[in-house]
Motif scaffolding. Structure first.
Motif: not given
Length: 871
Positions: A382-389
């Motif tokens: 679900l978070v894709g490229t935002q997974q580091e956040k």
């Protein structure tokens, strides 16, 4: 032979006639009138179309905030220029009887928002006849482009208009290449815009080609968000906002079918009952069941944990939410929400996920159980490229939903707001918005434009923001918007559009964030503006374990510094190296400290003191050249002055005889002279020049001066120093040492009064705000008269009165009840929404916002730093 003859006699003519009919029909088809959308180049990003072109010039047909946008302003200027060209022809470009008009914007920087105008005049047009009687005062030239005549009209004021005709269409633009692109488009007969953006029932429409818009805008995004335009545009083929009658709608087509959506309706008592009232964006969808939701994700790789640990208990609702965007790159402002169909199952699977991948902690907060996990794999699909956040995501069940966030403090904030009913369902504007929707869709989108300035600062380069500030200000004032989305088939969706312009509501106080400390705070939070101005300010606070914390304005702790003593002074920002980066100056009893922005002491610091300090230091930049001096009082009865390198200052090495000092030395300038004043606990006032010489002999006042520090008013015609005793008696001293007395308040003797000298009213002379227990009395000058202006009775006695640091606002605190008050001295009232919980004085700062006056208030509350937004 006879049969063949009869065949030739009847059938050959029939075939010939048929061919002629086909050929004639083909010719007629080729010569048919053009639709204006056929002339729109395929690589256009935005097209505005009106069946009544007058709509582009009528404010009555458009919302107020739309008419102020630069794209509309420039369109109107170009239409006016075209009218000027055709004034002798009386060509109906914008009259009600005129056919349709389209304005096509490529949104390339070189166009400067100037459109290609396309006018359907309902009949074939001869360009030569059209321009025959143009105003000869203009320079008119005709050239050829791929067999088409193109006319250029050069005005005397250097403006230019290029036009061409093709059958029933008139093509106009300030740029010749836009007209030429339209002619090529008509020759190619590629009808993408006609097939995707034609709404015959619409009297006004705005159509977007998302893929082209993404390509045009990617360069203005910050690097961390560079791929956001392409990701947002990927699902959509075309989007059109159109008005049918007086109602606005949205319609669009998708690039890929979206199957599995349920026919459930948006429930106003559902998700909006838990979302905070400061939600900026919410996207909600409902599926037939969780298996149809899960079919969008693989059972392998990064989606394995999602399939295994969420889908078994998840309901058929899913939402992506962005709260008020304060954290860098939205780290703590993004939330994922799932409806829960089986609470027991959810708890078992989440516990199992923590056992397998690692659970950082599990704790109760306000009766809600919060879990934090070591791995973000459960949210990976679900978070894709935002997974580091979401490196260590947290979750908690609120009402019938499981809410996932990136940090415990972000989730605690959602819980706090839910408990005190600061949710969308309790926001009057949202309730008005929701009433406009039929609730018939299986998708819902909500956006609050008031948070647009903060979002824009997150996503876009500062240069672009500066260039488009006018439009951003107008967009931010457009209010709340909602879409109730329904799908007609797998690729086509339609939506009602609801909008509520923000109402003028009373002052609202909302929690922004809470950050836990290791122990209770023992200092107020200090709000230190950045030396370079374009960077965010710093927040510093110390706890009773003597740890100093440096936070950013989003509540994230950037570093901690263990000290040996409590901090005695304010924490001040100085550009020590003159490189635009802050360093932080303060003193403890044993030393003067300067830390860099990473929390490390500068070379030569801490500067150890020969005798313990008994007050907070004073920082002075005498000449405004960032060559600093520090002044401090010590237990041995001496005053000391140092330069920024720790070297003793002449005349201050040391200075004795000033008495026992508690309050910091004060400094101001008048003319070419510096005034450094210090007040002893016993009431001795000493006033020095920068070299340590006295301006006049020391003065002795009567009373206890342990509560209120000396203050000054340097802006009035006769600058003065004010020393106020605990009894409420103010000794006012001018620059020659002459003194008079003001008995503040009721004139009755007190033993614990506290006074703040600050400009509250319009008179340039500062006003006197004096606290007597639960009574606040504000006095000041009216012409030559000193008089009482306001009196306020607080709900409880306050322990202290202080200046908030911003806009003439005062603060008061009751330590026993842990209550903070923000006071409008000019009105003599407490701000709505107060008291707030707190155990330290607070600092107040204006939040940059183009449309509203917003304040950020930060206070310590036991072992927590709390930030509130006041609007």
């Amino acid at each position: 032979m006879n049969k063949f003859s009869r065949y030739k006699k009847w059938h050959i003519p029939t075939i010939a006639i048929g061919l002629l009919i086909v050929l004639f029909s083909w010719v007629i088809w080729l010569r048919r009138p053009y639709h204006i959308l056929e002339a729109v180049p395929s690589q256009t990003a935005l097209v505005l179309t009106a069946q009544n072109p007058g709509a582009f010039k009528s404010d009555a047909d458009l919302p107020d905030w739309v008419t102020q946008l630069m794209v509309i302003q420039i369109l109107r200027r170009d239409i006016s220029l075209a009218e000027q060209v055709f004034q002798q022809k009386k060509l109906p470009l914008v009259e009600s009887e005129a056919p349709a008009l389209a304005a096509a914007f490529s949104l390339q920087a070189v166009d400067s928002l100037h459109p290609l105008l396309l006018v359907d005049l309902g009949q074939e047009i001869d360009l030569d006849k059209l321009i025959a009687d143009f105003d000869p005062a203009n320079n008119i030239s005709v050239s050829k482009f791929k067999g088409h005549a193109v006319c250029s009209v050069q005005f005397s004021d250097s403006r230019r208009l290029v036009l061409a005709t093709q059958r029933n269409l008139l093509l106009l633009s300030r740029f010749s290449y836009l007209v030429e692109d339209a002619l090529i488009q008509l020759d190619d007969r590629d009808t993408w815009w006609l097939k995707n953006a034609r709404f015959p029932e619409a009297n006004l429409q705005v159509s977007l080609r998302p893929s082209v818009l993404a390509e045009r805008s990617s360069s203005i995004f910050k690097s961390v968000w560079h791929d956001l335009p392409s990701r947002l545009s990927a699902p959509f083929n075309c989007l059109t906002i159109y008005r049918h009658g007086q109602k606005w709608n949205l319609s669009g087509t998708l690039n890929q079918p979206l199957a599995g959506l349920a026919n459930d309706r948006w429930n106003s008592e559902g998700l909006s009952a838990i979302l905070p009232d400061n939600t900026a964006l919410a996207l909600w969808a409902t599926f037939k069941d969780n298996s149809t939701f899960g079919q969008y994700f693989s059972n392998e790789g990064p989606a394995t944990d999602f399939q295994k640990y969420i889908l078994p208990w998840a309901g058929n609702e899913f939402a992506y939410v962005v709260g008020e965007p304060f954290s860098p790159d939205l780290k703590d402002d993004q939330f994922l929400v799932f409806s829960v169909r089986d609470v027991g199952l959810a708890n078992r699977y989440l516990d199992a996920y923590g056992a397998q991948t690692g659970a950082l902690k599990k704790y109760d907060y306000q009766t809600y159980e919060i879990r934090q996990f070591l791995s973000q794999s459960i949210l990976g699909p679900l978070v894709g490229t935002q997974q580091e956040k979401f490196a260590n995501p947290v979750c908690a069940q609120i009402h019938n939903y499981m809410v996932f966030a990136a940090s415990p403090s972000a989730l605690e904030l959602v819980i706090d707001k839910y408990i005190v009913s600061q949710t969308l369902n309790n926001a009057p504007d949202f309730l008005l918005l929701n009433q406009q929707l039929a609730g018939k869709g299986n998708g819902f989108c909500y956006f609050n434009a008031a948070y647009l300035p903060q979002l824009i600062r997150q996503f876009f380069h500062p240069e672009w923001i500066t260039e488009n500030q006018h439009d951003l200000t107008n967009l931010a004032a457009s209010g709340m918007h909602a879409l109730d989305i329904g799908f007609k088939n797998d690729n086509l969706f339609v939506s009602d559009i609801a909008t509520v312009v923000p109402s003028k509501t009373p002052t609202h106080v909302g929690i922004l964030w809470k950050t836990p400390l290791a122990a209770d705070a023992i200092t107020a939070p200090f709000f230190v503006a950045d030396a370079a101005e374009e960077n965010a300010p710093a927040i510093l606070i110390q706890d009773n374990q003597l740890q100093l914390y440096r936070l950013n304005t989003n509540g994230n702790i950037l570093w901690r510094k263990q000290l040996d003593w409590p901090i005695q002074s304010a924490i001040l920002g100085i550009d020590y190296y003159k490189n635009g980066r802050n360093c932080y100056l303060f003193n403890t009893a044993d030393a003067i400290w300067i830390l860099d922005d990473e929390g490390q002491p500068l070379t030569g610091y801490p500067l150890r003191l020969q005798s313990p300090a008994i007050n907070g230091l004073t920082l002075i930049d005498f000449d405004g050249d960032q060559n600093y001096a520090f002044f401090i009082a010590c237990q041995n009865g001496n005053l000391y002055g140092f330069d920024q390198f720790g070297r003793p200052l002449p005349g201050w090495n040391p200075k004795s005889g000033a008495g026992r000092i508690k309050h910091p030395l004060i400094h101001f300038k008048h003319g070419t002279k510096d005034y450094l004043a210090v007040l002893s606990l016993s009431g001795q006032l000493s006033v020095f020049n920068r070299n340590g010489t006295e301006h006049f002999a020391s003065l002795q006042f009567e009373g206890n001066f342990s509560i209120t520090p000396p203050q000054f008013d340097a802006e009035s015609e006769t600058p003065r120093i004010v020393c106020t005793s605990a009894s409420g008696r103010a000794y006012v001293c001018n620059l020659t040492g002459k003194t008079f007395v003001l008995n503040l308040g009721t004139g009755k003797e007190a033993n614990s009064s506290c006074m703040v000298l600050e400009q509250i009213f319009g008179d340039p002379r500062k006003d006197y705000a004096t606290l007597f227990g639960d009574q606040l009395i504000i006095e000041g000058y009216e012409d030559q008269h000193f008089e009482q202006k306001n009196i306020l009775k607080l709900p409880v006695p306050a322990d202290t009165l202080f200046y908030s640091g911003c806009c003439g606002k005062l603060g008061a605190i009751n330590l026993e009840k842990r209550q903070l008050y923000l006071i409008d001295g000019e009105k003599g009232t407490i701000y709505p929404g107060f008291p707030l919980a707190g155990t330290t004085p607070f600092c107040l700062s204006l939040i940059p916002d183009g449309t509203r006056q917003l304040f950020l208030l930060i206070a310590g509350n036991r072992n927590t730093v709390c930030a509130y937004k006041i609007e």
